[in-house]
Write a protein that holds these residues in place. Structure first.
Motif, PDB file in Angstrom:
ATOM      1  N   ARG B 197     -16.625 -50.270  13.518  1.00  0.00           N
ATOM      2  CA  ARG B 197     -17.518 -49.699  14.533  1.00  0.00           C
ATOM      3  C   ARG B 197     -17.086 -48.302  14.973  1.00  0.00           C
ATOM      4  O   ARG B 197     -17.713 -47.696  15.847  1.00  0.00           O
ATOM      5  N   TRP B 198     -15.998 -47.783  14.397  1.00  0.00           N
ATOM      6  CA  TRP B 198     -15.536 -46.444  14.779  1.00  0.00           C
ATOM      7  C   TRP B 198     -16.616 -45.409  14.468  1.00  0.00           C
ATOM      8  O   TRP B 198     -17.083 -45.307  13.319  1.00  0.00           O
ATOM      9  N   GLY B 199     -17.018 -44.683  15.488  1.00  0.00           N
ATOM     10  CA  GLY B 199     -18.011 -43.631  15.283  1.00  0.00           C
ATOM     11  C   GLY B 199     -19.446 -44.103  15.387  1.00  0.00           C
ATOM     12  O   GLY B 199     -20.385 -43.335  15.184  1.00  0.00           O
ATOM     13  N   MET B 200     -19.611 -45.393  15.683  1.00  0.00           N
ATOM     14  CA  MET B 200     -20.950 -45.963  15.857  1.00  0.00           C
ATOM     15  C   MET B 200     -21.145 -46.074  17.364  1.00  0.00           C
ATOM     16  O   MET B 200     -20.377 -46.747  18.038  1.00  0.00           O
TER      17      MET B 200
END
Lengths: 479, 486
Positions: B197-200
């Motif tokens: 989920r990094w950057g989402m």
């Protein structure tokens, strides 16, 4: 009837980890604003926290140091409120399941009385950034370098009855966290900050309404702020008024306090478990590892000082209270070869000088090794204690090592009996009246009157005469 | 070229039938020509796309092609892309140019994917019709008067209209699967924690999961292969070995046990929808699968539980949009409170505000136990229901959505009826399970889909089942008349 004071403390301890609690940014003081703030620290959309295991380890170590239960699955929660230096609009902290459970800290008061202060819990949390209100022409600057710095908040039970107990407890916490190496303990940098909850009541009555005085960052201010608030509460109650539950701010410069916000203005922080972080797991093996690596705690250090150096309980308590002082003392004792002398010098001359110049022992101009050298010269009779003070002053002023100073200034004690004998003979020959007077006195008076001859001899030798030798010589010659 | 699947295009590139530049130019031209009507893209990144295409052609020439080299992909505008506006469908982020790139985008780029642009979506992924976007609603290519579903509506519509051969989506309560069903495409929501989920941009952190959307299960397998994997920057990303999704497609499904949760076929369900899914399941029976009936008694509580948990998390996730550091800031703020109030009032749309209020309320002192805590208890019950079912079956199946695409504006003033669009998909998010929606036919000319739910980390099995179905049927090959998609 007198009033009873009830005090509880909340202490923020800044952990000295290499990086922040949830990001890889370095911890730093004095860096240019916002140069130590990463995407995560800025709260950019899409960024996520990753917990710093070193901070977890240090928090657990603290728990073990105060004999507390360590929570095997502690939970980070979000504490929601808006503030410009709180980038995400919530602080990641712990509430229902903090990492450190109930524990206890023993304090010893000046009277020698010992007392237990119970710790309710200690939790891990991130610090906020700083709002800079100057230099922006009516606007506010935000510096997020501090945002995300790991803290443990230590919450005590309301077990303290006066300012002395509160300050002693605060100092003891300082001794513990610096001894186990989880906090640098620099109060001037805000490494430890105290919130003090105070209420008063008549003995036997239920707890009174309390106020919280926030963000005290020195032991001295804490002591003064408590005294001020206790006095204010008693005045209000004795005038028939009521205490309002509120948060107060103390100003150390003016020694005044003001209300910051009342209970009615209190935020509903809407805590809930942070869904970006898993519960922090600590295993039995982790605990065993931490226990094995536990550095010496202030209490056991104190016991060791009494045992190994034959110090009095009072001296041992003073010297073991801060890891910096303890380390300084031990190094000076070792270099000087005399623990008792080292203890006296550290608690006496050095402490007085540090105090007068508002210096930390870590920043002492005279190093432990230098003090040790001074003590060694004192012990081997090279200099007298009077000269030692002179050497200490010179060393403090940066004139070099004690040996060099003694040499350069010719401060060596006159230990050559021949030379001293000649001086004594001269004094006796030149002061016939005083010699007669002395010889005609009884023993008690002689003890007093010999001082004149000592003074003359010291004057003649510029203080370098060995006092014991001189006394012996004078007594012989004046028979 | 645009009628081909990713798998076919990949073969064509390898075979030098066309270059990635030709392919990319073709899709960019189609977007240019048709997206005015569809509104499926917020930002088209032609320059970067062509540069990536040229690099892909060079890589292919050098024999260094990755999984997705040269294949044009559209990213949902919820993924941060460095140097490119990342709006999340909101006025709040209309001016936000991300300074970094999401893991999903990064991983796909590392495998050679070409980014066509950023697709339209419900604001902050909050919606089931793509009508809450600041950039206006997306139209359904099967009927321009109808919604494409949401929140990954732009992704589904551009795929349906063949303006892109593959797209990323995110699914918090059905946001990949429901629009997939409404646009006749295939979409997979992986196990929670399978994709970083990094950057989402977060809507509801404990539910959000990114996944692939494409014409076929085989294409989804190809994309997932590149997207999945542990990411040390996401604490909820699981350190579980990535499966061989393409390899799993070949598995035999005879002996597979399909569970039919009775709760997915309630009496109130549209008969045509029920029949459609039953037909699809029958097709799999023909391929050797066994069918048993199961029950998920707590699933009826999934919509109310979801509409406490998701808004609660969102209410905190969206607090960072305060006008201080990035995003929309009101003109001439008078003081701090004015800055907050006006920046947020102006920057957020109605549905987002509604959910922030609901979430803040559910977490308030005195209500937390009645709402948030209760909802978490329900969540556990739902998870337990699924766990019990998976002791007996391999996959669960039922309709993806209770209806086909509805008319634009039909549910605008009725949030509860809008929320019911995700009645069959939400339980999967609450349990964290993987699920796929595949096209299974048409009702009155509008596509409908069937959902396949698998056990944790069984994406390979779900894709396998869908692939076998798609080998036996051609529903997924149907394209709308719009834009010469057929």
């Amino acid at each position: 009837m007198s009033w009873e004071v009830v005090i509880g403390l909340e202490v923020h301890v800044q952990l000295n980890t290499a990086s922040k609690l949830f990001s890889g940014s370095k911890l730093s003081t004095g860096a240019e604003p916002n140069t130590q703030a990463s995407l995560v620290d800025l709260g950019l959309p899409g960024t996520l926290p990753v917990v710093n295991r070193e901070a977890v380890r240090k928090a657990a170590l603290f728990g073990l140091a105060i004999n507390a239960d360590i929570c095997r699955h502690s939970v980070f929660e979000r504490k929601n409120y808006f503030y410009p230096d709180l980038p995400k609009g919530y602080q990641t902290t712990q509430l229902a399941e903090p990492i450190v459970g109930a524990g206890v800290v023993e304090i010893q008061l000046e009277s020698g009385e010992k007392k237990n202060v119970r710790i309710h819990h200690a939790h891990l949390e991130e610090d906020a950034g700083k709002s800079l209100h100057e230099d922006f022409h009516g606007m506010t600057g935000i510096d997020l370098n501090r945002a995300g710095t790991p803290l443990i908040e230590v919450v005590s039970e309301p077990d303290m009855a006066n300012a002395e107990e509160a300050v002693t407890f605060a100092r003891k916490l300082h001794a513990i966290v610096t001894s186990i190496g989880i906090c640098d303990g620099d109060m001037s940098q805000g490494n430890m900050r105290f919130d003090v909850n105070i209420s008063v009541r008549k003995p036997g009555e239920p707890l009174g309404t309390r106020t919280e005085t926030k963000n005290l960052n020195s032991f001295r201010f804490m002591e003064k702020a408590i005294a001020l608030e206790v006095e204010r509460q008693i005045d209000v109650l004795e005038d028939g008024g009521e205490i309002v539950q509120e948060t107060r701010l103390y100003n150390g410069d003016t020694h005044t306090a003001r209300s910051m916000r009342s209970k009615e203005d209190a935020n509903d922080y809407r805590y809930f478990p942070c869904p970006d972080l898993l519960p922090v797991a600590i295993t039995d093996a982790d605990i065993e590892e931490l226990k094995a690596a536990m550095p010496e705690l202030p209490d056991s250090r104190k016991a060791r000082f009494i045992n190994d150096y034959q110090l009095s309980e009072y001296d041992a308590d003073l010297l073991s209270g801060s890891i910096a002082t303890a380390a300084f003392f031990e190094a000076a004792a070792k270099a000087g070869g005399d623990a008792k002398l080292a203890a006296n010098w550290v608690m006496g001359e050095l402490a007085a000088k540090l105090n007068a110049e508002e210096k930390d022992i870590a920043g002492s101009p005279v190093s432990a090794e230098q003090l040790g050298q001074l003590i060694a010269r004192l012990k081997d009779g090279t200099i007298s204690s009077k000269i030692a003070k002179q050497v200490f002053e010179a060393c403090w002023a940066g004139e070099g090592n004690p040996d060099d100073i003694i040499e350069a200034k010719g401060l060596k004690q006159m230990s050559d009996t021949g030379e001293l004998e000649k001086i004594v003979d001269d004094i006796i020959a030149n002061n016939a009246a005083q010699v007669d007077d002395y010889r005609n006195s009884d023993d008690a008076k002689k003890k007093k009157k010999i001082g004149f001859f000592v003074g003359q001899a010291m004057k003649a030798t510029q203080g370098k005469a060995n006092p014991q030798q001189l006394n012996k010589l004078l007594q012989e010659k004046l028979q | 070229m645009h009628t081909k699947t990713l798998t076919e295009l990949k073969a064509g590139l390898a075979n030098r039938d066309f270059s990635s530049r030709e392919l990319t130019e073709h899709f960019l031209a189609r977007i240019q020509q048709y997206d005015g009507d569809l509104n499926s893209f917020v930002t088209v990144t032609d320059t970067q796309a062509l540069a990536q295409a040229d690099a892909a052609d060079a890589a292919i020439a050098a024999g260094k092609a990755g999984l997705l080299t040269g294949l044009p992909i559209a990213h949902k505008d919820i993924f941060c892309t460095e140097g490119v506006r990342t709006s999340c469908g909101s006025k709040m982020l209309d001016n936000f140019i991300a300074p970094y790139t999401a893991t999903v985008v990064e991983k796909m780029a590392a495998e050679g994917a070409v980014m066509l642009g950023k697709t339209n979506m419900d604001e902050f992924a909050m919606g089931s019709s793509n009508e809450t976007s600041y950039y206006g609603p997306v139209k359904n290519p099967w009927d321009l008067e109808r919604v494409p579903g949401g929140s990954s509506g732009g992704a589904a519509a551009c795929l349906g209209a063949r303006l892109a051969p593959g797209a990323t989506g995110t699914d918090t309560g059905g946001s990949i699967r429901q629009p997939a069903a409404l646009n006749n495409i295939t979409g997979l929501k992986p196990t929670y924690g399978r994709v970083s989920r990094w950057g989402m941009i977060a809507f509801a952190s404990s539910l959000d999961q990114a996944g692939p959307m494409a014409q076929s299960a085989e294409d989804c397998a190809l994309m997932l292969q590149a997207m999945a994997g542990h990411d040390h920057r996401d604490s909820t990303s699981l350190n579980e070995k990535v499966g061989d999704y393409l390899g799993a497609l070949k598995d035999d499904i005879s002996g597979l046990t399909i569970g039919i949760p009775e709760e997915f076929f309630p009496d109130t369900l549209d008969g045509a929808i029920a029949d459609n899914s039953r037909d699809a399941i029958r097709e799999l029976e023909k391929l050797g699968a066994k069918v048993v009936s199961v029950s998920l008694p707590s699933i009826k509580l999934s919509v109310p539980a979801y509409y406490v948990i998701a808004p609660a998390e969102a209410s905190a996730n969206l607090s960072r949009f305060d006008g201080v550091r990035f995003g929309h800031r009101c003109d001439d703020p008078q003081d701090l409170e004015d800055l907050y109030k006006r920046s947020r009032s102006e920057g957020f749309g109605d549905e987002v505000k509604r959910r922030i209020l609901v979430g803040a309320y559910a977490l308030s002192a005195g209500y937390y136990d009645a709402y948030y805590r209760r909802a978490q208890q329900v969540r556990r019950l739902i998870r337990d229901d699924f766990a019990r079912a998976f002791e007996k079956v391999d996959v669960l199946m039922g309709p993806t959505a209770p209806e086909t695409a509805f008319k634009l504006g039909a549910k605008k003033d009725d949030p509860v009826s809008m929320y019911m669009a995700d009645v069959f998909t939400i339980g999967v998010n609450l349990a964290g399970l993987p699920a796929l929606s595949m096209p299974t036919g048409f009702i009155n000319g509008l596509p409908t889909g069937t959902q396949i739910i698998g056990n944790y980390f069984r994406e390979g099995q779900i894709l396998n089942v869908a692939h076998k179905y798609q080998q036996a049927t051609d529903w997924h090959k149907q394209a709308p008349a719009f834009g010469g998609a057929q």
